[in-house]
Design a protein around this motif. Structure first.
Motif, PDB file in Angstrom:
ATOM      1  N   THR A 209       0.869  -1.266   0.029  1.00 15.19           N
ATOM      2  CA  THR A 209       0.176   0.093   0.078  1.00 15.19           C
ATOM      3  C   THR A 209       0.974   1.285  -0.039  1.00 15.19           C
ATOM      4  O   THR A 209       0.200   2.328  -0.391  1.00 15.19           O
TER       5      THR A 209
ATOM      6  N   LYS B 195       2.062   2.660  -9.336  1.00 14.77           N
ATOM      7  CA  LYS B 195       1.206   1.429  -9.401  1.00 14.77           C
ATOM      8  C   LYS B 195       0.969   1.358 -10.969  1.00 14.77           C
ATOM      9  O   LYS B 195       0.648   0.224 -11.355  1.00 14.77           O
TER      10      LYS B 195
ATOM     11  N   GLN C 138     -10.240   7.209 -11.350  1.00 16.83           N
ATOM     12  CA  GLN C 138     -10.880   8.386 -12.050  1.00 16.83           C
ATOM     13  C   GLN C 138      -9.911   9.764 -11.853  1.00 16.83           C
ATOM     14  O   GLN C 138     -10.055  10.598 -12.486  1.00 16.83           O
TER      15      GLN C 138
ATOM     16  N   HIS D 265      -6.474  -4.966  -9.869  1.00 14.68           N
ATOM     17  CA  HIS D 265      -5.668  -5.870  -8.632  1.00 14.68           C
ATOM     18  C   HIS D 265      -4.456  -6.618  -9.619  1.00 14.68           C
ATOM     19  O   HIS D 265      -4.817  -6.964 -10.621  1.00 14.68           O
TER      20      HIS D 265
ATOM     21  N   ARG E  15      -0.971  -5.448  -5.056  1.00 16.64           N
ATOM     22  CA  ARG E  15      -1.652  -3.980  -5.325  1.00 16.64           C
ATOM     23  C   ARG E  15      -2.760  -3.847  -5.739  1.00 16.64           C
ATOM     24  O   ARG E  15      -3.296  -4.618  -6.520  1.00 16.64           O
ATOM     25  N   GLU E  16      -3.807  -2.879  -5.363  1.00 14.09           N
ATOM     26  CA  GLU E  16      -5.033  -2.730  -5.987  1.00 14.09           C
ATOM     27  C   GLU E  16      -5.106  -1.220  -6.297  1.00 14.09           C
ATOM     28  O   GLU E  16      -4.494  -0.311  -5.590  1.00 14.09           O
ATOM     29  N   ILE E  17      -5.770  -1.009  -7.201  1.00 16.69           N
ATOM     30  CA  ILE E  17      -6.152   0.553  -7.874  1.00 16.69           C
ATOM     31  C   ILE E  17      -7.452   0.577  -7.654  1.00 16.69           C
ATOM     32  O   ILE E  17      -8.534  -0.171  -8.431  1.00 16.69           O
ATOM     33  N   SER E  18      -8.026   1.526  -6.840  1.00 11.34           N
ATOM     34  CA  SER E  18      -9.179   1.789  -6.746  1.00 11.34           C
ATOM     35  C   SER E  18     -10.039   2.535  -7.586  1.00 11.34           C
ATOM     36  O   SER E  18      -9.600   3.121  -8.567  1.00 11.34           O
ATOM     37  N   GLU E  19     -11.397   2.423  -7.440  1.00 16.65           N
ATOM     38  CA  GLU E  19     -12.206   3.088  -8.470  1.00 16.65           C
ATOM     39  C   GLU E  19     -11.710   4.653  -8.555  1.00 16.65           C
ATOM     40  O   GLU E  19     -11.717   5.548  -9.480  1.00 16.65           O
ATOM     41  N   GLN E  20     -11.658   5.221  -7.363  1.00 15.04           N
ATOM     42  CA  GLN E  20     -11.436   6.591  -7.095  1.00 15.04           C
ATOM     43  C   GLN E  20      -9.960   6.904  -7.619  1.00 15.04           C
ATOM     44  O   GLN E  20      -9.777   8.109  -8.361  1.00 15.04           O
ATOM     45  N   GLU E  21      -8.902   5.980  -7.463  1.00 16.46           N
ATOM     46  CA  GLU E  21      -7.849   6.319  -8.113  1.00 16.46           C
ATOM     47  C   GLU E  21      -7.788   6.324  -9.559  1.00 16.46           C
ATOM     48  O   GLU E  21      -7.180   7.265 -10.235  1.00 16.46           O
TER      49      GLU E  21
ATOM     50  N   THR F 142     -11.446  -0.618 -11.933  1.00 17.00           N
ATOM     51  CA  THR F 142     -10.742  -0.915 -10.954  1.00 17.00           C
ATOM     52  C   THR F 142      -9.513  -2.186 -11.273  1.00 17.00           C
ATOM     53  O   THR F 142      -9.648  -2.585 -12.439  1.00 17.00           O
TER      54      THR F 142
END
Length: 220
Positions: free
Chosen positions: A37, A44, A214, A175, A206-212, A173
């Motif tokens: 994180t 990322k 956007q 992952h 690693r995770e890339i969120s919807e907010q990231e 998103t």
């Protein structure tokens, strides 16, 4: 009694499904040991885009328009857009996957490096693009082998063939996992974990969120 235990476990773990109560210890120690994180968004995205591009071949999962079941096909990545987060694939506009996407735009693209075990999963929405300028920009003569020449002067598998289109996948998103050790180090860590019970620390999850996504899209 079993039902009450299940509800209690779900509350503690935050899981929609749970079959164990591990108290204050992590139920998924592998994820805890490997979750990365502390990395900026641009790194990322750069690492994910580099992994997808270098692997090229992916599995594209759609929902079958006739049965509703999930269906996966091997697809070659043609290009990326929006700074690496959106993916382009060539397609025959008359194929089953275009029917699937017309019925349901939701899609998943997954990549795997079978040598290192690195993987990526991109969830998003897809559209079918027939714009000739975009098709010509990413056209590869090898596509003729897949489309064939029907001998009518139109459907020849070339860049002006109306069957040649592009599936544009817009990421929502993602992952992914990339290696932190070479194969020798991985084997040693897994072997140690099998003996000691210590979770193997071999990947950067690693995770890339919807907010990231956007946020990234707004500047690319």
């Amino acid at each position: 009694m079993e039902k009450k235990t299940q509800n209690k476990t779900n509350k503690m773990s935050g899981q929609g499904f749970s079959n164990a109560d591990t108290g204050n210890k992590p139920a998924d120690p592998y994820k805890q040991a490997n979750l990365d994180t502390e990395v900026p968004l641009d790194q990322k995205i750069k690492d994910l885009a580099g992994f997808m591009t270098s692997n090229k071949f992916s599995m594209m999962t759609t929902r079958d328009s006739k049965t509703g079941y999930l269906l996966s096909r091997c697809m070659a990545l043609a290009a990326t857009e929006s700074g690496g987060i959106d993916l382009l694939f060539h397609t025959n506009t008359e194929s089953g996957k275009t029917d699937d996407l017309k019925s349901d735009e939701h899609i998943n693209i997954s990549f795997l490096n079978s040598t290192t075990g690195d993987w990526a999963s991109v969830s998003g929405t897809a559209s079918i693009v027939t714009d000739r300028e975009l098709v010509r920009k990413h056209y590869n003569p090898q596509l003729k082998a897949w489309f064939g020449d029907l001998g009518d002067g139109v459907h020849d598998g070339g860049p002006e063939d109306p069957r040649v289109g592009v599936i544009r996948v817009k990421m929502v998103t993602a992952h992914y996992a990339i290696s932190t050790k070479n194969i020798v180090g991985k084997v040693a860590d897994v072997a140690q974990g099998a003996i000691t019970g210590k979770p193997a620390s071999v990947n950067k999850l690693r995770e890339i969120s919807e907010q990231e996504v956007q946020s990234w899209r707004s500047s690319h």
